[in-house]
Scaffold this active site. Structure first.
Site: not given
Lengths: 188, 57, 371, 543
Positions: D90, D119, D155, D183-184, D267, D269, D271, D282, D316-317, D342, D345, D464
């Site tokens: 998932h 293009d 994950w 790909s990314s 991290h 990632e 964002y 926006s 922080h993880h 943040t 925004k 979790r």
């Protein structure tokens, strides 16, 4: 080169740089840990005793814990469960490896220090953890650990725990590692 | 140079006004802004690390 | 500075107490240590700051949505910048954050207090149970889930402490500083008891530490907090905190029992007593993976019932139990079980569920392999 | 970050991209070949979007398996081994298969239209980077059928659970992740090259719409961190297959190093998965408030500053992994700092609404709920940043609630808002508003029913990634499961709405929304296959 190609070229350079950087982070992290004492990592090179004034005003308890990892039929025992030392005082403690199996085997004791800040103030002069041990079937081997706690050990640290975990080393593995990972220390 | 630093600081702070921005984009060299940005990021790391070290005492 | 800090913490804990009576079981437990209470009030302080900010921000937002909707005939203005407003709403959050960081830093520093502890407990995570060793006291044991499988599978009513009960709780004294040394035999686990506010990863090959001084006797339950494989949900932690003198008595009893067992090593053990002891050890240590009926769960956990390779090779069987198998969940039990338990469980495995080797492994034989 | 580059001369505008276009005008392959060989940014954008929608449903079905098992305590439907594969798949599918490709799809469609380019800069590469994805994810999904099952280590695939103790299929998992990563990366290179080189004459960087800006910064983040992920999984591959010990304590390695490397990628990632969402919101809020975006420059700077800070907060993880005090403090402080840009925004969006002339089309509804619910996720993020409190929150359902709030009503609602907003441009028809409103309200209620109770179960002590739980968490979990099924079912309304819109509906003019100002609204609706073959006249809107 047209501007698009130039942009692509630059991004690809950055990309390769970052990929290399990921691998560079491995030794960098190791070095960083040793400098800052993160993770209780201790250097894997012997250091020499520094003659400094022994601080007789305080005692520090040094505990030794030995643990057996999976797949190695060995016993590792410390001569003393713990010793009380003064900072600055060189100390020798004997450890005994014994191979209770009927095969010759190679193993390694992986060290860890707790609290982790203490690893900055621990000087290991001689340690079986610097290298792999090879024991014949039924062999018993006594090896010394010689260490010194530095005088500048923070005053709130009264107990230092040294933990050694035994792991098996496959004969093929140690060589492969030395080839692919020269950065991880020449003593592997 | 000072103008560049001021603009990058504004970027870190996240606030910038229209007039200032127009000026940046008329005169500034991009390399200067990128360099100043990286330098200030390093400064930020050093400052926060210093605060953390002091706080940990 | 100190005053405002104290005031903030005070306000936080007041609001916290007010809401904790309302929301029992909905919120973080206050816990039974200094640190846990501090964390709780920090949590509530920050929660309420967020609530207030939320009310203001969403208030303005919903006011705008209501007041300036076109169906009410709102005509749009055309402003799109105001430097002073932007500076203000950047500076105010900065101040609020500094206000949050101060008490958080103070609490964190109190959590990292390495001063002398009165009791050292080594906590070792294993797939999927905890092993506790009271360092220097000659007492150690394994603590595994005692909720029967039938409750998990819904064949039986689930009891009150479903999945939070163990066969041997960790017993700790109240009022003494206890130091935990955490490590693991296989993957990363995380030892967590919310009431003690201790959560620390146990990492193979490394040792982490944490400290706790429990203030109230009681039973505190927790769970492994880091995904560690299939039975991650089934390795709870139970701490029984007792008064200091009760703890000393308990420890003495355990030491006596351990000594008694040690002296039993040299004598000849009968098949029946080995089987009886072995069944008990098997149930608490081995059954989670190899199943109570020895059927295992292929391919990871080999069946023991009818396992010819094992039954034909006693030395191999002893080797696997004592030294584990590297790269698999099979741990080395030489350090976790005493010779009597090891001999008994091996004997049991060789003679239960239709296995008929007839071998009775003597504790003295095992003892010889551990020296 | 090259955020301050001055306008580039765009003389090469037509020459650079025409290489990929020239032959296309004549004979176009039909049927499946048309889609396999297309180099058109609009068609590739559509492919990306359809692919991510399929992945969204597959990942969603996995989530529903998880929620069904957790409907009540005890093991009813699946065994723990399979449960772990479901939670892992998932996460992987939603992150790498749904959210990221959907943003790339929107970028493919909208970035050339918004900057006035004919293009993407590298059309053939664009085709390749898309077709890597179906291959990668077919491989990933096929691991579920392999002996020992698919990835079951979460994950975040922490070593040594994902190396020494992993199922045999892990090598294929690594391979598929490598492909998705490539790909990314290729997508990001293409987007950077397009934005920096193919803008309409007269469009300076600071004239670009915010969606383009946020994507430019996201693309730089991708370039910076995807190679790190590639490095980490390569190290895993070597540990598993070639006997190295990067992460194996037995050979002198360090399992904690894995987490440092992973989160150094992970991290930023996070964002990567939210910055383009900021860009979409926006664009939508000013349109339906009929008022220019408040603080355009601040928005750009805040995005850049979030991107830089995202490299300084990874640990922080890892607050409970045994970091020294100084490191805990450092990462706590830097993490708290991220709240500032943040916050800027959110304030800017609200200031845009203030004194506007607001209407509530479906796109706007999603954008507004994004602002509210993302902010709630931001608040729980702030709480998690407080290191001492994180000792209690870490690895509980509180964390699950937090990141689902920023990802589902955050990233995914923004994508849906974008789809409703740009559908008239893509199809030439307005989406059905009544259906859209049903979809919106069912989704919002479903999302909150699912994820809000998770705050409580987490605080009450539920870890979790567990297939079974103690009785005191039963009520919360039941509510979450009901909400999850409601959310899942309501996404069928979305599919129906999109199909209906493709097939017909109220005709949309070129400028489909009254308040919309960007360049894409100057081309006809539906946008013809080839647009801006001669660069448009661009007159900057005074921001």
């Amino acid at each position: 080169m047209n501007p698009v190609q130039r942009t692509v070229f630059r991004t690809v350079v950055v990309l390769m740089g970052m990929f290399a950087f990921a691998f560079a982070l491995v030794p960098l992290y190791d070095a960083f840990c040793k400098v800052t004492g993160i993770n209780g990592k201790v250097g894997d090179q012997p250091r020499s005793i520094v003659n400094e004034q022994v601080d007789t005003s305080r005692y520090v308890t040094v505990q030794f814990i030995t643990r057996s990892g999976k797949g190695l039929p060995w016993q590792l025992e410390a001569e003393h469960r713990q010793v009380r030392v003064h900072p600055g005082q060189p100390t020798e403690v004997n450890f005994a490896f014994s191979n209770n199996s009927s095969k010759a085997l190679t193993g390694r004791a992986v060290p860890s220090v707790s609290p982790s800040q203490a690893s900055l103030h621990l000087r290991k002069v001689q340690c079986f953890c610097f290298e792999e041990q090879r024991l014949e079937a039924g062999e018993r081997l006594e090896v010394p650990l010689v260490f010194q706690l530095t005088r500048d050990l923070p005053p709130d640290i009264n107990t230092v725990t040294l933990v050694y975990t035994l792991y098996p080393v496959a004969d093929s593995q140690s060589q492969l590692q030395a080839q692919t990972l020269p950065v991880r220390g020449g003593d592997v | 140079m000072w103008e560049v630093i001021k603009s990058v600081l504004a970027a870190f702070f996240g606030v910038q006004n229209e007039r200032q921005r127009h000026r940046d984009f008329q005169h500034g060299k991009p390399v200067a802004f990128v360099a100043a940005g990286i330098a200030l990021a390093v400064v930020l790391v050093v400052v926060v690390a210093a605060v953390a070290i002091v706080a940990a005492r | 500075m100190r005053k405002s800090l104290a005031w903030m913490m005070g306000a936080g804990s007041f609001l916290g107490l007010a809401s904790s009576t309302l929301a029992n079981g909905w919120n973080m437990p206050v816990g039974v240590t200094d640190v846990s209470r501090e964390i709780y009030s920090l949590h509530m302080t920050i929660f309420w700051i967020c609530v207030v900010i939320g009310i203001v921000v969403f208030g303005v937002m919903f006011y705008s949505l209501f007041r300036y909707r076109r169906s009410r005939g709102a005509k749009s203005a055309n402003f799109h910048e105001n430097t002073s407003v932007e500076v203000v709403w950047t500076a105010i959050p900065l101040l609020i954050l500094v206000g949050m960081a101060l008490p958080a830093t103070a609490t964190l520093k109190r959590m990292y207090d390495p001063s002398e502890a009165e009791l050292d407990v080594m906590v070792t995570g294993q797939q999927w149970r905890w092993h506790y060793e009271y360092l220097g006291e000659d007492v150690s044991f394994t603590s595994s889930l005692s909720t029967p499988r039938s409750q998990v599978n819904g064949e039986e009513e689930k009891d009150e402490n479903y999945l939070l009960d163990v066969d041997e709780p960790l017993v700790l004294p109240v009022g003494r500083k206890v130091r935990f040394l955490m490590t693991s035999d296989d993957v990363i686990h995380s030892w967590w008891v919310p009431d003690l506010a201790v959560k620390q990863d146990s990492i193979p090959g490394f040792v982490n530490e944490n400290w706790v001084r429990i203030e109230e006797p009681g039973i505190y339950r927790g769970q492994c907090a880091e995904l560690c494989g299939k039975d991650h949900a089934f390795m709870p932690i139970v701490v029984r905190a007792v008064e200091a003198d009760e703890f000393d008595t308990w420890l003495a009893e355990r030491q006596e029992a351990a000594a008694a067992e040690a002296s039993g090593v040299d004598r000849e053990w009968g098949m029946d007593e080995l089987m009886e002891r072995g069944e008990q050890v098997y149930g608490s240590i081995c059954a989670t993976c190899h199943q109570p009926d020895g059927s295992g769960a292929e391919p990871t956990f080999p069946a023991l019932a009818g396992n010819e390779a094992l039954l034909n090779d006693l030395d191999r069987h002893i080797d696997v139990v004592l030294n584990g198998v590297s790269g698999t969940p099979m741990a080395a039990y030489r350090g976790n079980l005493n010779p009597v338990e090891l001999a008994a469980v091996i004997t049991y495995e060789r003679n239960a569920w239709g296995n008929e080797s007839g071998d009775a492994v003597q504790p003295s034989e095992i003892q010889a392999l551990l020296e | 970050m090259a955020s301050n580059l001055p306008p580039k001369p765009t003389l090469e505008h037509s020459t650079a991209a025409s290489g990929g276009l020239a032959h296309e005008h004549h004979e176009r392959p039909r049927g499946i070949w048309r889609w396999l060989l297309t180099t058109n940014h609009k068609e590739i954008g559509t492919l990306y979007l359809v692919f991510s929608l399929v992945m969204f449903f597959i990942g969603g079905i996995f989530a529903l398996v998880v929620r069904a098992e957790l409907f009540q305590p005890g093991l009813q439907l699946v065994q723990p081994e399979f449960f772990n594969q479901m939670t892992t798949m998932h996460g992987l599918i939603m992150v790498f298969g749904a959210v990221m490709p959907s943003f790339v799809g929107l970028a493919n469609w909208m970035v050339p239209l918004q900057v006035g380019a004919p293009d993407m800069a590298l059309p053939r590469l664009n085709n390749f980077s898309f077709w890597l994805l179906p291959v990668a994810f077919t491989l990933l999904l096929s691991t579920l059928l392999m002996p020992g099952g698919g990835p079951d280590f979460g994950w975040t695939f922490y070593a040594p659970l994902s190396t020494t103790y992993a199922p045999p299929s892990t090598t294929f998992f690594i391979l598929s992740l490598h492909m998705a990563g490539i790909s990314s990366i290729l997508g990001a290179i293409n987007i950077i090259a397009t934005i920096l080189n193919l803008r309409a004459p007269g469009m300076r960087l600071m004239d670009m719409p915010l969606f383009v800006w946020t994507w430019l910064i996201t693309a730089f983040l991708l370039i910076a961190v995807m190679p790190i992920l590639a490095g980490v999984i390569t190290m895993m591959l070597m540990d598993i297959n070639f006997g190295t010990s990067f992460f194996n304590a037995a050979g002198g390695g360090d399992p904690v190093l894995f987490q440092h490397l992973f989160w150094f990628f992970g991290h930023p990632e996070v964002y990567i998965m939210i910055l383009p969402a900021f860009g979409i919101v926006s664009a939508i809020i000013p349109t339906f408030a009929r008022k220019p975006l408040f603080g355009y420059a601040s928005m750009v700077y805040a995005t850049a500053s979030i991107a830089i800070l995202s490299f300084l907060v990874w640990a922080h993880h890892m607050f409970v992994v045994g970091l020294p005090l100084v490191a805990e403090l450092f990462f706590m402080f830097t993490t708290m700092l991220i709240a500032i840009p943040t916050g800027v925004k959110v304030f800017n969006w609200i200031a845009t609404l203030f004194r506007g002339s607001i209407t509530f089309e479906t796109a706007m509804l999603f954008a507004l709920s994004f602002v509210v619910l993302f902010t709630i996720g931001g608040f729980s993020g702030l709480m998690l940043a407080i290191a001492p409190a994180d000792f209690q929150y870490h690895d509980t359902y509180f964390v699950v609630a937090h990141f689902h709030y920023v990802l589902v009503p955050g990233a995914i609602f923004a994508v849906m808002a974008g789809v409703y907003y740009w559908l008239p441009k893509w199809t030439g028809h307005y989406p059905d508003e009544r259906l859209g409103r049903w979809h919106f309200w069912m989704s919002v209620i479903g999302v909150n029913l699912t994820f809000f109770p998770m705050h409580f179960s987490g605080l009450a002590g539920m870890p979790r990634r567990i297939p079974d739980y103690a009785l005191q968490f039963a009520d919360f979990n039941m509510v979450s499961s009901v909400g999850a099924f409601m959310f899942g079912v309501s996404q069928l309304l979305f599919v129906w709405g999109v199909i209906k819109c493709v097939r017909g509906g109220e005709k949309a003019p070129a400028k489909a929304w009254e308040g919309a100002e960007d360049l894409e609204w100057s081309v006809p609706s539906p946008a013809p296959l080839h647009t801006f073959e001669t660069p448009p006249e661009f007159t900057p809107i005074t921001h």
